[in-house]
Design a protein around this motif. Sequence first.
Motif, mmCIF file in Angstrom:
data_model
loop_
_atom_site.group_PDB
_atom_site.id
_atom_site.type_symbol
_atom_site.label_atom_id
_atom_site.label_comp_id
_atom_site.label_asym_id
_atom_site.label_seq_id
_atom_site.Cartn_x
_atom_site.Cartn_y
_atom_site.Cartn_z
ATOM 1 N N HIS A 118 17.192 -1.176 -60.909
ATOM 2 C CA HIS A 118 18.464 -0.517 -61.192
ATOM 3 C C HIS A 118 19.529 -1.599 -61.259
ATOM 4 O O HIS A 118 19.973 -2.110 -60.232
ATOM 5 N N CYS A 149 23.008 -1.567 -59.361
ATOM 6 C CA CYS A 149 23.002 -1.845 -57.921
ATOM 7 C C CYS A 149 22.402 -3.218 -57.623
ATOM 8 O O CYS A 149 22.260 -3.587 -56.461
ATOM 9 N N CYS A 197 16.232 4.288 -56.415
ATOM 10 C CA CYS A 197 17.016 3.113 -56.045
ATOM 11 C C CYS A 197 17.388 3.208 -54.566
ATOM 12 O O CYS A 197 17.955 4.218 -54.146
#
Length: 431
Positions: free
Chosen positions: A267, A270, A287
């Motif tokens: 992801h 992030c 995530c």
Amino acid sequence: MRIIADLQIHSKYSGATSSRMVLEELSYYARLKGLDVLGTGDALHPIWMEELKRGLEKVDEKGVYRLRGSGGGPLFIVQTEVATIHELDKKTRRIHHVILFRDLEAAAQAADLLSKYGDLRSDGRPILDITPAFLVELMMEVSQDCLIFPAHAWTPWWSIFGAISGVDTVEECYEDKSDKIYAIETGLSSDPLMNWRVSRLDRYTLLSSSDSHSPYPYRLGREAVVFELEDVSYDEIVDAIKKKDSKRIIMTLEVPPSYGKYHWSGHRRCGVGPIPPARAREMGYRCPICGRRLTKGVEDRVEELADRPPGARPPGALDFQYVIPLQELIAVSMGLDYSSETALNSKKVWQQYMGLINSLGNEFHILLDASLEKIAEVSGPRLATLIADMRRGAIKIRPGYDGVYGRIIFGSASGNTRTPTQKRGSLEDFL
Ligand SMILES: [Zn+2]
Ligand SMILES: [Zn+2]
């Protein structure tokens, strides 16, 4: 005659492309790269079509073109990429396809038919509100000479086998027109080894092209097909692809799949990734920071559809060779951050690049054939070592994920583990 072809690129009329994607620039950089044949990109776009008509001339009646008045340089094949959006089993499917045309007239005819189903003016790669099967039907109506194949087959978004909006088989995609599909473009994030694991794909010719958005040789021809042809013509190239003829298709040139932007899961927002398949499965593809779904890696997706163990080579499979753009290798050898376009386009890198080209020949010659001693003479032992590692598939790469390119780790194959730059050291915590 050895011919290297990049059959899928874009023009400046596609989204997020360089304004320098014009014929003169493409011809110039294709020569440096060592590309003999180039797709025109975006042949359905009305303004680009006008530029193609003005800028190109036919080479006899061979279905190939060259820059008007150039007398030489790379040949062009009329080509486009389109997206289809359709519904199957209550799920929206978004799939990209490459189409090759025998001439500009056929592309103009196709544009005429397809303009009812999407806005061809808005983007060089138009979005069409039709099923892939109907797309094939329409193109066959234009001409049986058209060749259609799914683009970058495994990327999570916009691809035939994509984890997010794809399907599981060629037949699910093209339905009763599947018999008109002869090839699959493997995309940057997968290589033939991965595709060989899916026995259903054995009958297809695995193609590679750059899908380039920029004319520079670190993008153009990043992946390509090497043909051995007596005569370069549209019919010859398409016939070799249709017959999966290993005498005429010598190999594909592939970046290592871990270099691609979607090889493993992650992801990006992030900063989570790259996550290898087994670990991503344990994490339930969630995530750990925001709880949203991870973007599933291409390797994971291949694993889901595979019915053979890794390493299996089906009979009749075509060869391939790993390559990495020369400017990236030069940047790595200089300790520069090769993922930055500023570094790749810097004077320092261009000087070294042109020095090599001027003394040894075009980029593909340097990457594939030139003697390592000569490369070392011109550019020093670090670059020669990188090219040697590349030729034997031994360059170590930190895999790409969720739109982030993989990163070359310099010297890993020769004992030196220095990484040029590491943006987020803390990512490793999630592995
Ligand atoms: Zn695409
Ligand atoms: Zn997240």
